[in-house]
Design an enzyme around this catalytic site. Structure first.
Site, PDB file in Angstrom:
ATOM      1  CB  CYS A  98      54.706   9.129  22.139  1.00 20.36           C
ATOM      2  SG  CYS A  98      55.956   7.834  21.478  1.00 20.36           S
ATOM      3  NE  ARG A 101      50.331   9.739  25.917  1.00 16.87           N
ATOM      4  CZ  ARG A 101      49.120   9.361  25.624  1.00 16.87           C
ATOM      5  NH1 ARG A 101      48.200   9.295  26.440  1.00 16.87           N
ATOM      6  NH2 ARG A 101      48.784   8.840  24.350  1.00 16.87           N
ATOM      7  CD1 TRP A 158      56.765   2.909  25.957  1.00 22.37           C
ATOM      8  CD2 TRP A 158      56.107   2.354  24.061  1.00 22.37           C
ATOM      9  NE1 TRP A 158      56.839   1.340  26.187  1.00 22.37           N
ATOM     10  CE2 TRP A 158      56.357   0.860  24.682  1.00 22.37           C
ATOM     11  CE3 TRP A 158      55.695   2.191  22.713  1.00 22.37           C
ATOM     12  CZ2 TRP A 158      55.873  -0.307  24.396  1.00 22.37           C
ATOM     13  CZ3 TRP A 158      55.433   0.795  22.219  1.00 22.37           C
ATOM     14  CH2 TRP A 158      55.458  -0.261  22.968  1.00 22.37           C
ATOM     15  CG  ASN A 198      51.312   8.914  20.439  1.00 21.66           C
ATOM     16  OD1 ASN A 198      51.980   7.893  20.657  1.00 21.66           O
ATOM     17  ND2 ASN A 198      50.077   9.166  21.018  1.00 21.66           N
ATOM     18  N   GLY A 199      52.365   7.480  17.543  1.00 22.05           N
ATOM     19  CA  GLY A 199      51.729   6.676  16.547  1.00 22.05           C
ATOM     20  C   GLY A 199      52.717   5.902  15.829  1.00 22.05           C
ATOM     21  CD  GLU A 233      45.266  -6.568  37.799  1.00 19.45           C
ATOM     22  OE1 GLU A 233      45.422  -7.223  36.556  1.00 19.45           O
ATOM     23  OE2 GLU A 233      45.712  -5.455  38.269  1.00 19.45           O
ATOM     24  CE  LYS A 290      48.951  -4.120  38.248  1.00 27.84           C
ATOM     25  NZ  LYS A 290      47.898  -4.280  37.422  1.00 27.84           N
ATOM     26  CD  GLU A 295      51.852  -4.042  35.475  1.00 23.42           C
ATOM     27  OE1 GLU A 295      51.891  -3.421  34.244  1.00 23.42           O
ATOM     28  OE2 GLU A 295      50.721  -3.958  36.027  1.00 23.42           O
ATOM     29  CG  HIS A 299      45.984 -30.384  34.411  1.00 21.83           C
ATOM     30  ND1 HIS A 299      45.899 -31.834  34.086  1.00 21.83           N
ATOM     31  CD2 HIS A 299      45.198 -29.947  35.048  1.00 21.83           C
ATOM     32  CE1 HIS A 299      44.906 -31.988  34.584  1.00 21.83           C
ATOM     33  NE2 HIS A 299      44.238 -30.903  35.321  1.00 21.83           N
ATOM     34  CE  LYS A 301      47.713   4.179  33.867  1.00 22.97           C
ATOM     35  NZ  LYS A 301      47.702   2.918  34.652  1.00 22.97           N
TER      36      LYS A 301
END
Ligand code: F6R
Length: 612
Positions: free
Chosen positions: A2, A27, A73, A99-100, A485, A489, A492, A508, A607
């Site tokens: 947010c 955000r 968000w 926001n929260g 990583e 990438k 996402e 395994h 983000k």
């Protein structure tokens, strides 16, 4: 998680808020909304992007010099027009953005409903604005008093801005565990989740601390107090940020811009911190607490996502070069499992945003137990930078694409410097090797630029892989976190299922997945484990897997085996992640574009993750 923006002053608020929301859209982008006070309280909100809000606002009168805006968000309640912020009080006088998460919202909601309040949305936020309304009306409080009282009843995290039709000369803003910045102009104020909407207008800002409330008035006066009503002395800071850093600069996407910026951002991260000629490394924050860190029983890294991958690389480097035991923890797990910690431990948080809620909470635990806390952070003035005992900024500049790229490589630079400095002081790195690695570091920006010049070759590889449903990423040693990583990438931003694995673990379990439809990215730049990685490639090829290998230049053995090869320039082995990750970033970027995905704003993500 947010984005919030607000304005009070003499200018028209709406264009400022709309532009601010566009800057904050990284955000959260489930929905957006704006309230303007101009005699009446007008609220317009819309599911989707800020551009959707802009379209519906075109037909509405949005004049007014006071307003608040929000890009969401979603946490409580699905993304739709009704759950979008701002939320207004039942009597339509008060409007609020948040926001929260208000954790005890259900209890408060029930009590308010029993007293006749009717709620329109499924959000936790609407409860807060009704609570403020209740205190304002019932106890005959002004807005500031009512907000203070309401905040004393809520449990959870918040950054809020509130306006009241009955007090059109004031905005009230408050924060706890979610960031909020007050920008101070000439007889005008801006409030935002970060400085990006403010920088165009003023460089003077106050970063609010937890449980602080700012009251900004149209006459140019403002007060900061805490939730217990005690006046606080605000620290006015000068922003060190340029507006161009927040623009795409001619690139199609922020992610590509940020990938391409890496020769510069990597150089910035080490500027003034190394000198190859003289053979020294210096890291201010580390040196302040050098003895305590050198004598640490353990260094424990806490981080999430990409930053956690950086920490894994640091574990290899610090244990190898400085011989200090290192543990790497997901901040979200660490905070809930009663970890054993003493004042002999050092807890290092790695975070691009400096606001990740789980990482902040892990630091709180570390502080309680008396450990030294250290932050490796990009955003200057962020919460993690402020709560830690010491730290080092990575100086990568604003990272706006949701997928982290340049922050990762800059984190690695700082972590490598840390390993080198600790190794030097402990006497565990021979001086010849130290100098060689410093020379190696100095050569990184040029070598990254060489890789980036070959982006057309990477595009061709991306073309071959773009329609695959799955992908496996393998690496050994330092390249195992690079494989993780690479997989993160890809998944996402392109929504292809991807997994990273230590190459030797493949047998395994994951080897069962391999067939002619499974692309296997192998990060194979380890000189020390070359034969072993060759064997891993043979194992994949024997099962008809498609191998895409990232290799050192001139590695004809692996090139001869792999279906596709990308060569990186030679570099000392401890520094290879700085180069080997670059082609993986570019491959993910191109695949995402080819699949028509929203590169900079992938679905369901945001983000800065300021909720648990
Ligand atoms: C992945 C990504 C996330 C972040 C994670 C931690 O590309 O960006 O996984 O790395 O949310 O964020 P920070 O580093 O801000 O604490």
């Amino acid at each position: 998680m947010c984005g919030i923006v607000a304005y009070i002053g003499e200018k028209q608020a709406f264009p400022i808020l709309l532009e601010g929301l566009k800057r904050l859209e990284y955000r959260g982008y489930d929905s957006a909304g704006i309230s303007i006070l101009n005699g009446t309280l007008k609220t317009v909100k819309k599911k989707g992007k800020v551009s959707d809000l802009e379209a519906v606002s075109a037909t509405i009168d949005t004049t007014g010099t006071l307003g608040i805006g929000h890009t969401r968000w979603a946490t409580h309640g699905k993304p739709d027009d009704i759950n979008a912020h701002p939320h207004n009080s039942g009597d339509g006088t008060i409007s609020l953005v948040h926001n929260g998460i208000i954790e005890n919202y259900a209890t408060i909601k029930k009590a308010l409903e029993d007293r006749g309040h009717v709620f329109k949305s499924q959000t936790d936020t609407e409860v807060l604005v009704h609570l403020i309304e209740e205190f304002k009306n019932q106890d005959n409080l002004d807005l500031e008093q009512a907000v203070t009282k309401a905040l004393s009843r809520v449990v959870g995290a918040y950054a809020i801005v509130v306006v009241d039709k009955e007090n059109p000369n004031q905005i009230v803003a408050a924060r706890k565990s979610s960031p909020l910045v007050l920008g101070i102009g000439d007889k005008e104020f801006y409030v935002a989740s970060d400085a990006s909407p403010i920088i165009k207008y003023t460089k003077k800002v106050v970063y609010l601390n937890d449980e602080e409330i700012a009251i900004a008035n149209r006459d140019g006066s403002f007060v900061v107090k805490n939730i217990h009503n005690e006046i606080q002395e605000p620290v006015i800071q000068e922003l060190d940020l340029k507006i161009e850093q927040l623009e795409k600069g001619g690139y199609d996407h922020f992610m590509l811009k940020e990938i391409m910026e890496q020769p510069t951002t990597i150089a910035e991260s080490m500027r003034g911190r190394i000198n190859a000629e003289e053979g020294w490394v210096s890291l201010g924050g580390l040196e302040e607490h050098q003895q305590r860190i050198l004598n640490a029983h353990r260094i424990i890294f806490v981080a999430c996502g990409t930053s956690w991958h950086s920490a894994l690389i640091a574990e290899y480097l610090i244990e190898d070069l400085a011989r200090i035991p290192v543990e790497v923890e997901y901040a979200s797990e660490f905070r809930y499992r009663n970890p054993i910690l003493t004042e002999k431990d050092v807890v290092i948080a790695i975070s691009q945003s400096g606001e990740t809620a789980d990482t902040l909470a892990a630091l709180e635990i570390a502080k309680e137990k008396g450990a030294l806390t250290y932050g490796i952070v990009n955003v200057v003035g962020s919460s993690i930078a402020r709560v830690t005992d010491s730290g080092s900024y990575i100086h990568a500049g604003p990272e706006i694409g949701v997928a982290s790229t340049k922050a990762f490589t800059s984190q690695l630079v700082v972590l490598i410097l840390m390993a080198l400095k600790l190794g030097e002081k402990k006497g565990t790195i021979p001086s010849g090797m130290l100098r060689e690695l410093i020379y190696g570091l100095e050569s990184v920006p040029k070598k990254v630029a060489e890789i980036l010049e070959q982006k057309e070759k990477i595009k061709l590889i991306a073309q071959e892989i773009q329609n695959k449903p799955n992908a496996l990423y393998l690496g050994r040693g330092l390249n195992f976190p690079v494989a993780l990583e690479g997989a993160l990438k890809l998944k996402e931003i392109s929504y292809i299922h991807a997994e990273g694995y230590p190459a030797a673990e493949m047998k395994h379990g994951p080897i069962a997945l391999i067939d002619e439809d499974m692309p296997v990215f192998i990060v194979a730049t380890n000189v020390s484990a070359h034969e072993k990685i060759v064997s891993n490639i043979q194992e994949v090829k024997a099962r008809k897997g498609v191998v895409i290998a990232i290799v050192n230049e001139g590695d004809n053995i692996i090139s001869g085996l792999a279906d596709f090869t990308f060569e990186i320039p030679y570099i000392e082995e401890p520094l290879t992640p700085l180069l080997s990750v670059i082609p993986l970033q570019l491959i993910s970027y191109y695949i995402s574009v080819m699949r028509g995905c929203n590169v900079d704003q992938p679905r369901n993500l945001a983000k800065s993750v300021t909720v648990e």
